[in-house]
Write an enzyme that holds these catalytic residues in place. Structure first.
Site, PDB file in Angstrom:
ATOM      1  N   PRO A 128       0.796  -1.234   0.000  1.00 29.18           N
ATOM      2  CG  PRO A 128      -0.958  -1.589   1.510  1.00 29.18           C
ATOM      3  CD  PRO A 128       0.330  -2.177   1.037  1.00 29.18           C
ATOM      4  N   GLY A 131       5.378   1.298  -4.239  1.00 33.18           N
ATOM      5  CA  GLY A 131       5.272   0.620  -5.520  1.00 33.18           C
ATOM      6  C   GLY A 131       6.606   0.650  -6.222  1.00 33.18           C
ATOM      7  CB  ILE A 337     -10.159   7.606 -36.013  1.00 38.20           C
ATOM      8  CG1 ILE A 337      -8.795   8.212 -36.392  1.00 38.20           C
ATOM      9  CG2 ILE A 337     -10.839   7.000 -37.237  1.00 38.20           C
ATOM     10  CD1 ILE A 337      -7.766   7.196 -36.839  1.00 38.20           C
ATOM     11  CG  HIS A 338     -13.995   4.686 -33.453  1.00 43.72           C
ATOM     12  ND1 HIS A 338     -12.713   4.323 -33.793  1.00 43.72           N
ATOM     13  CD2 HIS A 338     -14.760   3.568 -33.638  1.00 43.72           C
ATOM     14  CE1 HIS A 338     -12.688   3.046 -34.138  1.00 43.72           C
ATOM     15  NE2 HIS A 338     -13.918   2.568 -34.071  1.00 43.72           N
ATOM     16  N   GLY A 340     -17.534  10.674 -31.606  1.00 42.30           N
ATOM     17  CA  GLY A 340     -18.441  10.434 -30.494  1.00 42.30           C
ATOM     18  C   GLY A 340     -18.731   8.964 -30.259  1.00 42.30           C
ATOM     19  CD  GLU A 363       5.023  -7.376 -15.201  1.00 45.70           C
ATOM     20  OE1 GLU A 363       6.125  -7.707 -15.670  1.00 45.70           O
ATOM     21  OE2 GLU A 363       3.973  -8.000 -15.412  1.00 45.70           O
TER      22      GLU A 363
END
Length: 380
Positions: A128, A131, A337-338, A340, A363
């Site tokens: 906790p 890291g 590119i998509h 909405g 990692e």
């Protein structure tokens, strides 16, 4: 250096892609929604030797090289990031550590069921409060007669709640810092070992990520993995291999995002023509394809060096750093590119973008990778 895949490596790609397209891709949305991977999927992966790819056949594995393994992680992740991470954490961390440092007795006891996929592994380092500063772990292991007694809490452990066997890093000589860390094999249902909170994550939601709690958890003395107080160095070696798999996972997710962007750009029309005909979109896709191909080659190069038995620390970090950040850029462009539609769950690019972000964190963060690379080039 030119990397030309062998016929066997190409067969691995074909086999895993066929499985992933049929069994994983159609389920990926539901895996993300439900937060778990169906047991039948894991069983089918075990039949394909995907849970012990680099382990020799006499121990129940597939006997494959690291490039073949990287291809498999890429293809699984291309279809479902959550399944790719579950596979990578088992192969590259938990199982890999036992294979790397285990005694003959430990290998004979633990490796075959893990390699066959009968059991799943996890690898517990993060805590906790720490890291990136892995040497600052506070979990302790004290020797009492023929046992080690573990106390502490681990966090963000992939497969932690579903693993049968966990490799745990703990301080055996707290006063020595990194030189006082050892590793232990802990089996599920060991008294004093409990699974805590399961994380509610932004992405890779089908992967089990848990807190692990050790309260006077007693393990046999023979479950010490590797040499006492030498665990930190061992863990770093394991992470080198793990970074190749995270790079491969990023490549798979980036490839998926690229393919979705290409498909959508050929279907969507604006101003009287398909958007794939606009230079702005064409250049975006060209940049995306270039980054993914470069990332793939960096991952294969690190895997190639690992297979040759030479040090690959720098190359693994380079591959992980570039592949993870490139794939995130690619996924972001795919969503753009998509338009909405990309921001809705009707299309997979939003899930891919959520999933790939972890590759810049797990990692070893991108910042840690830059530190590792710089030290390899310039020294400490």
């Amino acid at each position: 250096m030119r990397i030309e895949l062998s016929e066997e490596q190409e067969m691995v790609r074909q086999m895993v892609r066929q499985f992933a397209e049929k069994e994983l891709k159609p389920r990926a949305k539901e895996i993300d929604r439900q937060g778990s991977i169906p047991e039948e999927v894991l069983r089918d992966m075990a039949k394909l030797k995907l849970f012990g790819m680099m382990i020799p056949e006499e121990y129940g594995g597939g006997g494959a090289d690291t490039i073949s393994y990287s291809i498999a992680v890429e293809e699984v992740s291309r279809a479902c990031g959550s399944t790719g991470l579950t596979m990578a954490a088992h192969n590259s961390l938990g199982l890999a550590h036992i294979w790397q440092d285990g005694t003959q007795e430990q290998k004979e006891r633990y490796v075959p069921p893990l390699a066959r996929g009968d059991k799943l592994s996890a690898w517990a380092l993060t805590e906790p409060h720490t890291g990136s500063d892995a040497a600052a772990i506070r979990t302790t292991a004290s020797r009492e007669g023929d046992e080690w007694v573990l106390n502490g809490t681990k966090m963000f452990i992939t497969n932690g709640g579903i693993a049968d066997i966990v490799v745990v890093m703990a301080k055996t000589d707290p006063g020595k810092g990194a030189k006082g860390i050892s590793c232990f094999i802990v089996e599920k249902n060991t008294p004093g070992f409990n699974v805590g909170k399961e994380e509610d994550k932004y992405g890779l939601r089908g992967t089990n990520t848990c807190e692990l709690i050790f309260e006077d958890c007693r393990v046999p003395a023979e479950n010490l993995l590797g040499e006492e107080n030498k665990g930190f160095v061992s863990a770093l070696k394991v992470l080198d291999g793990g970074r190749i798999s995270i790079g491969a996972m990023a490549v798979g997710l980036g490839q998926a995002a690229l393919e979705e962007a290409i498909k959508y750009s050929k279907e969507r029309e604006a101003f009287g023509k398909r958007i794939a005909e606009f230079q702005a979109i064409r250049w975006m896709i060209a940049e995306m394809a270039t980054e993914i191909e470069a990332a793939r080659l960096l991952v294969y190069q690190a895997a190639f060096l690992k297979d040759r038995g030479v040090r690959f620390t720098k190359e693994a970090s380079i591959a992980k750093l570039f592949a993870s950040e490139a794939a995130t850029r690619v996924a972001n462009k795919a969503l753009q590119i998509h338009g909405g539609y990309g921001y809705t769950k009707d299309y997979p690019v939003e899930r891919i973008l959520r999933d790939v972000k972890l590759c810049e964190i797990g990692e070893g963060t991108s910042e840690i990778q830059r530190l590792v690379i710089a030290r390899q080039i310039l020294g400490k």
